[in-house]
Design a protein around this motif. Structure first.
Motif, short mmCIF file in Angstrom:
data_model
loop_
_atom_site.label_atom_id
_atom_site.label_comp_id
_atom_site.label_asym_id
_atom_site.label_seq_id
_atom_site.Cartn_x
_atom_site.Cartn_y
_atom_site.Cartn_z
N ARG A 1 22.78 50.69 33.30
CA ARG A 1 22.47 49.98 34.53
C ARG A 1 21.13 49.24 34.45
NH1 ARG A 1 19.78 51.49 39.02
NH2 ARG A 1 19.65 53.63 38.34
N THR A 2 20.07 49.91 33.96
CA THR A 2 18.73 49.30 33.97
C THR A 2 18.26 48.84 32.60
OG1 THR A 2 17.64 51.42 33.64
CG2 THR A 2 18.03 50.72 35.93
N ARG A 3 18.88 49.33 31.53
CA ARG A 3 18.47 49.03 30.15
C ARG A 3 17.02 49.40 29.88
NH1 ARG A 3 22.95 49.11 27.44
NH2 ARG A 3 24.44 47.59 28.11
N ASN A 4 16.56 50.45 30.52
CA ASN A 4 15.19 50.93 30.29
C ASN A 4 15.12 51.78 29.04
OD1 ASN A 4 14.17 49.69 32.55
ND2 ASN A 4 14.40 51.50 33.85
N ASN A 5 13.99 51.72 28.36
CA ASN A 5 13.72 52.54 27.19
C ASN A 5 13.21 53.91 27.65
OD1 ASN A 5 12.98 53.57 24.70
ND2 ASN A 5 11.02 52.55 24.73
N ALA B 1 17.44 51.41 25.46
CA ALA B 1 18.36 50.79 26.41
C ALA B 1 19.62 51.62 26.60
CB ALA B 1 18.71 49.37 25.98
N ASP C 1 20.33 53.50 29.17
CA ASP C 1 20.77 53.43 30.56
C ASP C 1 21.45 52.08 30.78
OD1 ASP C 1 21.16 53.39 33.26
OD2 ASP C 1 19.14 54.05 33.78
#
Length: 67
Positions: free
Chosen positions: A50-54, A46, A48
């Motif tokens: 803005r997006t909390r993408n892995n 998380a 990022d």
């Protein structure tokens, strides 16, 4: 592929160009008895905001060559 479309052909061309470009790439392995499979990984959990993408990356080696 009963009804191929133009974008299927474009995708096939991209793959063929990629294969043509890597034909000269080679992986060299040394000939010794100490061959090990080693793996490395890196994860950004998380990161990022803005997006909390892995986002994760990994690499594996067989002896001295990357696989």
């Amino acid at each position: 592929m009963e009804e191929p479309r133009a974008f299927h052909f474009q995708g096939a061309k991209i793959i063929i160009r990629y294969i043509k470009g890597i034909l000269t790439n080679k992986i060299f392995y040394t000939s010794n008895n100490d061959v090990k499979v080693v793996g490395y990984t890196n994860g950004d959990w998380a990161g990022d905001v803005r997006t909390r993408n892995n986002v994760s990356r990994y690499a594996f080696y067989l002896g001295t060559g990357t696989i």
